[in-house]
Design a protein around this motif. Structure first.
Motif, PDB file in Angstrom:
ATOM      1  N   ILE A  87       0.844  -1.200   0.000  1.00  0.00           N
ATOM      2  CA  ILE A  87       0.000   0.000   0.000  1.00  0.00           C
ATOM      3  C   ILE A  87       0.878   1.248   0.000  1.00  0.00           C
ATOM      4  CG2 ILE A  87      -1.651   1.328   1.382  1.00  0.00           C
ATOM      5  CD1 ILE A  87      -2.669  -1.511   2.358  1.00  0.00           C
ATOM      6  N   ALA A  88       1.881   1.270   0.884  1.00  0.00           N
ATOM      7  CA  ALA A  88       2.786   2.419   0.957  1.00  0.00           C
ATOM      8  C   ALA A  88       3.535   2.618  -0.358  1.00  0.00           C
ATOM      9  CB  ALA A  88       3.768   2.235   2.110  1.00  0.00           C
TER      10      ALA A  88
ATOM     11  N   SER B 119       3.965   7.652   8.195  1.00  0.00           N
ATOM     12  CA  SER B 119       2.682   7.502   7.518  1.00  0.00           C
ATOM     13  C   SER B 119       1.820   6.496   8.262  1.00  0.00           C
ATOM     14  CB  SER B 119       2.875   7.040   6.078  1.00  0.00           C
ATOM     15  OG  SER B 119       3.639   7.973   5.369  1.00  0.00           O
ATOM     16  N   GLU B 120       0.540   6.765   8.304  1.00  0.00           N
ATOM     17  CA  GLU B 120      -0.404   5.881   8.988  1.00  0.00           C
ATOM     18  C   GLU B 120      -1.320   5.245   7.956  1.00  0.00           C
ATOM     19  OE1 GLU B 120      -4.221   6.335  11.961  1.00  0.00           O
ATOM     20  OE2 GLU B 120      -2.728   7.919  11.914  1.00  0.00           O
ATOM     21  N   ILE B 121      -1.462   3.921   8.022  1.00  0.00           N
ATOM     22  CA  ILE B 121      -2.331   3.205   7.096  1.00  0.00           C
ATOM     23  C   ILE B 121      -3.502   2.637   7.882  1.00  0.00           C
ATOM     24  CG2 ILE B 121      -2.521   1.255   5.509  1.00  0.00           C
ATOM     25  CD1 ILE B 121       0.449   1.674   4.859  1.00  0.00           C
ATOM     26  N   THR B 122      -4.722   2.970   7.434  1.00  0.00           N
ATOM     27  CA  THR B 122      -5.928   2.468   8.084  1.00  0.00           C
ATOM     28  C   THR B 122      -6.827   1.811   7.041  1.00  0.00           C
ATOM     29  OG1 THR B 122      -7.008   4.615   7.823  1.00  0.00           O
ATOM     30  CG2 THR B 122      -5.916   4.203   9.915  1.00  0.00           C
ATOM     31  N   THR B 123      -7.655   0.883   7.510  1.00  0.00           N
ATOM     32  CA  THR B 123      -8.596   0.189   6.626  1.00  0.00           C
ATOM     33  C   THR B 123      -9.843   1.033   6.465  1.00  0.00           C
ATOM     34  OG1 THR B 123      -7.780  -1.925   7.414  1.00  0.00           O
ATOM     35  CG2 THR B 123      -9.887  -1.947   6.299  1.00  0.00           C
TER      36      THR B 123
ATOM     37  N   ALA C 191     -10.492  -1.276   0.723  1.00  0.00           N
ATOM     38  CA  ALA C 191      -9.792  -0.001   0.519  1.00  0.00           C
ATOM     39  C   ALA C 191      -8.992   0.359   1.774  1.00  0.00           C
ATOM     40  CB  ALA C 191     -10.777   1.107   0.194  1.00  0.00           C
ATOM     41  N   TRP C 192      -7.896   1.069   1.559  1.00  0.00           N
ATOM     42  CA  TRP C 192      -7.051   1.549   2.651  1.00  0.00           C
ATOM     43  C   TRP C 192      -6.737   3.010   2.436  1.00  0.00           C
ATOM     44  CZ3 TRP C 192      -6.286  -2.992   0.063  1.00  0.00           C
ATOM     45  CH2 TRP C 192      -6.373  -4.160   0.810  1.00  0.00           C
ATOM     46  N   ARG C 193      -6.485   3.711   3.544  1.00  0.00           N
ATOM     47  CA  ARG C 193      -6.087   5.120   3.495  1.00  0.00           C
ATOM     48  C   ARG C 193      -4.706   5.247   4.117  1.00  0.00           C
ATOM     49  NH1 ARG C 193      -9.203  10.307   5.256  1.00  0.00           N
ATOM     50  NH2 ARG C 193     -10.873   8.821   5.522  1.00  0.00           N
ATOM     51  N   MET C 194      -3.815   5.936   3.416  1.00  0.00           N
ATOM     52  CA  MET C 194      -2.499   6.238   3.964  1.00  0.00           C
ATOM     53  C   MET C 194      -2.426   7.740   4.149  1.00  0.00           C
ATOM     54  SD  MET C 194       1.345   5.421   2.584  1.00  0.00           S
ATOM     55  CE  MET C 194       1.927   6.994   1.973  1.00  0.00           C
TER      56      MET C 194
ATOM     57  N   VAL D 233      -0.472  14.662   3.232  1.00  0.00           N
ATOM     58  CA  VAL D 233      -0.855  13.862   2.079  1.00  0.00           C
ATOM     59  C   VAL D 233      -1.820  12.775   2.524  1.00  0.00           C
ATOM     60  CG1 VAL D 233       1.108  12.294   2.256  1.00  0.00           C
ATOM     61  CG2 VAL D 233       0.020  12.590   0.072  1.00  0.00           C
ATOM     62  N   ARG D 234      -2.800  12.519   1.666  1.00  0.00           N
ATOM     63  CA  ARG D 234      -3.741  11.424   1.901  1.00  0.00           C
ATOM     64  C   ARG D 234      -3.873  10.647   0.605  1.00  0.00           C
ATOM     65  NH1 ARG D 234      -9.815  12.637   2.237  1.00  0.00           N
ATOM     66  NH2 ARG D 234      -9.580  12.155   0.065  1.00  0.00           N
TER      67      ARG D 234
END
Length: 127
Positions: free
Chosen positions: A52-53, A78-82, A87-90, A107-108
């Motif tokens: 993802i990153a 950076s934080e990665i959430t589901t 889908a994931w959000r970084m 940044v998102r």
């Protein structure tokens, strides 16, 4: 007269024919190759967060490059959430140079799993 055996008939260890050693080695080699192929697939990482990153960093580099910036550096914090639905959000920060000055921005990035292939759906950079 005694009968001599050639090296092709028996191995140095008595009782095991050379052909059995060769077949055993080939089977072991094939099993090892199959294991390596399963563990190391091109373009994939064992950790989904790394994939993802990586997808987000590529999209951020492209976005910053389109805006005239150079060599963005995405923060390691950076934080990665589901997000759900595959889908994931970084979220994090990015630092880049543009027009001779250094910019740091939030940044998102949203990434969607499209049948095993990660697709960046959205990248937003906020100064």
């Amino acid at each position: 007269m005694s009968e001599e055996r050639t090296g092709s008939e028996q191995s140095p260890k008595r009782g095991i024919p050379v052909w059995a050693w060769i077949i055993g080695a080939l089977v072991l080699l094939a099993a090892l190759a199959a294991l390596v192929a399963l563990l190391v697939r091109p373009g994939s990482s064992a950790d989904p967060a790394d994939r993802i990153a990586q997808a987000c960093r590529s999209a951020i580099e492209q976005d910053v490059g389109v805006q005239g910036g150079t060599e963005p550096e995405v923060s390691g914090a950076s934080e990665i959430t589901t997000q759900g639905g595959g889908a994931w959000r970084m979220q994090g920060t990015v630092t880049f140079e543009q027009d001779g000055s250094t910019h740091t921005a939030d940044v998102r990035c949203i990434v969607q799993d499209d049948g095993g292939e990660l697709e960046v759906v959205s990248v937003r950079i906020h100064d």
